[in-house]
Enzyme design. Structure first.
Site, mmCIF file in Angstrom:
data_model
loop_
_atom_site.group_PDB
_atom_site.id
_atom_site.type_symbol
_atom_site.label_atom_id
_atom_site.label_comp_id
_atom_site.label_asym_id
_atom_site.label_seq_id
_atom_site.Cartn_x
_atom_site.Cartn_y
_atom_site.Cartn_z
ATOM 1 N N SER A 61 0.811 -1.212 0.000
ATOM 2 C CA SER A 61 0.000 0.000 0.000
ATOM 3 C C SER A 61 0.848 1.268 0.000
ATOM 4 C CB SER A 61 -0.939 0.008 1.210
ATOM 5 O OG SER A 61 -0.190 -0.026 2.422
ATOM 6 N N ASN A 62 2.160 1.126 0.206
ATOM 7 C CA ASN A 62 3.074 2.277 0.144
ATOM 8 C C ASN A 62 3.440 2.649 -1.292
ATOM 9 O OD1 ASN A 62 5.052 0.911 2.878
ATOM 10 N ND2 ASN A 62 3.258 2.218 3.012
ATOM 11 N N CYS A 177 -2.070 8.723 6.559
ATOM 12 C CA CYS A 177 -2.301 8.326 5.173
ATOM 13 C C CYS A 177 -3.164 7.073 5.101
ATOM 14 C CB CYS A 177 -0.964 8.086 4.477
ATOM 15 S SG CYS A 177 0.047 9.581 4.283
#
Length: 322
Positions: A61-62, A177
């Site tokens: 997901s980064n 985030c």
């Protein structure tokens, strides 16, 4: 020096400026969405020595915003993966990868060893710790934060006002985030600006990036900037401390529930919710250490205690990560 030829053509850089960059040591705290472009551009510009600090690992997901990494890096410590990619692009760089969290204890030597510090951690506690230490040591801090499609970047300390002078109070609520989302180009642009400000500071360019703040609201396609050279340092600040700096005589309050944090930060620590603090009869003598995950709840609870007349309060962000 062929690698840096296009940069050295600039009259404000030249051979002397390039040599100055080659001798510089920059501490970069955070190798995530902000840290990736910072590291890539500082390495690309020929900053000779970079220390990168990050305790996290690369997750899928980064990848939409941390474009230094690839699928092959999943599960690896970000600091080590970043070092590998930077060295592959520029073998002459000296990169030290520290897989650990930055706190108020280890920040002292890390800041002392660097010529300039970049705060790319996007953490309230880390930003304040770095600002406090850079102000104390007279080192320049390039700090930024990004979330969603908004953020800021600026130059602090080293002769300019600190981060606390511009942002004396934490917000009442926070988001990450993971919870609020973030657009990759927005955080990448702010990180690239951090690298530009760092290079200008290292080269001694005018106008100085120290004392300058850039604010971006990209959802509205707006950007603004202003100088804060005259901002005054707050007289009474709440310090962040490390767990190793807790003293036996401290009164330690963990604001987290047992389900959130099974292990207490100190043997004498007690669990007390923020709303229950006023009626617990805390001692008026000695230091009170308030602990939570990010430091935000501790900050709010400290304000409550100060209004009640408690003066010696410190904060511990026990679960925060860079």
């Amino acid at each position: 020096m062929k690698r840096y030829a296009r940069q050295m053509i600039l009259p404000e850089v030249g051979a002397s400026g390039q040599n100055r960059l080659a001798r510089a040591h920059v501490l970069v705290v955070g190798a995530g969405g902000l840290g990736c472009p910072v590291l890539q551009y500082l390495g690309g510009a020929g900053v000779g020595r970079i220390t990168v600090v990050d305790g996290d690992t690369v997750e899928e997901s980064n990848l939409h915003r941390q474009v230094l990494y690839s699928m092959a890096d999943l599960g690896l410590p970000k600091a080590k993966a970043a070092r590998q990619h930077l060295r592959a692009a520029n073998p002459d760089l000296q990169i030290t990868a520290l897989v650990q969290r930055l706190d108020a204890a280890n920040a002292v030597q890390m800041v002392a060893d660097a010529d300039l510090v970049v705060d790319a951690a996007d953490s309230f506690a880390v930003s304040y710790i770095l600002s406090d230490e850079c102000l104390r040591q007279g080192k320049t801090l390039i700090s930024a934060s990004a979330l969603g499609q908004s953020g800021y970047a600026g130059g602090f300390c080293g002769g300019a006002p600190s981060l606390r002078a511009v942002f004396p109070d934490l917000p009442t609520r926070t988001a990450t985030c993971a919870t609020a989302g973030v657009m990759g180009p927005a955080v990448g642009m702010i990180g690239a600006l951090q690298a530009q400000l760092a290079l200008k500071a290292l080269l001694g360019h005018e106008p100085s990036p120290q004392g300058q703040l850039f604010v971006f609201r990209l959802a509205e396609l707006q950007a603004s900037t202003f100088r804060f050279d005259g901002a005054e340092e707050p007289e009474d600040t709440l310090p962040f401390i490390a767990a190793s700096q807790i003293l036996a005589q401290d009164t330690v309050i963990d604001l987290r529930a047992a389900a959130e944090a099974p292990q207490l930060p100190a043997p004498q620590a007690k669990r007390i919710a923020r709303q229950d603090l006023p009626g617990t009869g805390l001692p008026r003598q000695g230091r009170i250490v308030l602990c939570c995950h990010s430091g935000l709840r501790a900050w709010g609870a400290a304000q409550d205690l100060r209004q009640a007349g408690y003066g010696n309060v410190a904060l511990l962000a026990a679960g925060d990560s860079v």
